[in-house]
Design an enzyme around this catalytic site. Structure first.
Site, PDB file in Angstrom:
ATOM      1  N   GLY A  48       0.809  -1.244  -0.108  1.00 43.68           N
ATOM      2  CA  GLY A  48       0.115  -0.020  -0.105  1.00 43.68           C
ATOM      3  C   GLY A  48       0.826   1.230  -0.119  1.00 43.68           C
ATOM      4  CB  CYS A  49       3.632   2.261   2.129  1.00 45.65           C
ATOM      5  SG  CYS A  49       2.914   2.138   3.523  1.00 45.65           S
ATOM      6  CB  THR A  50       5.104   0.622  -2.797  1.00 43.08           C
ATOM      7  OG1 THR A  50       5.912  -0.117  -1.784  1.00 43.08           O
ATOM      8  CG2 THR A  50       5.755   0.210  -4.326  1.00 43.08           C
TER       9      THR A  50
END
Length: 159
Positions: A48-50
């Site tokens: 998700g952060c990527t």
């Protein structure tokens, strides 16, 4: 965490100085007179952060053209942030807040519902700070996917 610890439009942005992916000090005051998009994410190199970081990277040109500087903040070490930046060709500063001081100042750390369980952790949050250092937008518990597009619409930058 109660809502009273959360920031809202019109609040002064808490000042900070953090180390970036290169270990250099970066302060909010370095961007005085500029609009800043300050976003908090749980962990570098997670799916998700990527997705979110790459969305910011891909929108950086249009955000910069509209006068916005993007800063990403996580509890990751500068060394981990360097790997994240290099792996995904991220072209904006990634800031390390290992002791969560800045997360707490912005209300971006606390209780959240994770897969049906209440846990304490980083709340994926984004703040738009105006040239005078005032919160223009305070967005808590945002979704990683589609967030940058939604933010662009809120800023009147939708393509």
């Amino acid at each position: 965490m109660t809502d009273s610890t959360r920031l809202a439009a019109g609040d002064p942005a808490p000042t900070f100085t953090l180390r970036n992916q290169d270990g250099a000090s970066v302060s909010l005051s370095d961007f005085a007179g500029q609009n800043v998009v300050l976003y908090f994410y749980p962990a570098a190199m997670t799916p998700g952060c990527t997705t979110q970081a790459c969305d910011f990277r891909d929108s950086l040109g249009s955000l910069a053209a509209a006068g916005y500087q993007v800063l990403g903040v996580s509890k990751d070490s500068p060394a981990t942030l360097t790997k994240f930046q290099e792996r995904d060709a991220l072209t904006f500063p990634l800031l390390s807040d290992e002791d969560l001081t800045v997360h707490n100042a912005y209300g971006a750390y606390g209780e959240k519902n994770l897969y049906g369980k209440i846990v304490t952790g980083v709340l994926r949050s984004t703040f738009v700070i105006d040239e005078a250092g005032t919160i223009e937008l305070a967005l808590y518990n945002v979704k990683a996917t589609g967030h940058v597009s939604s933010l662009r619409k809120k800023l009147g930058l939708a393509a």
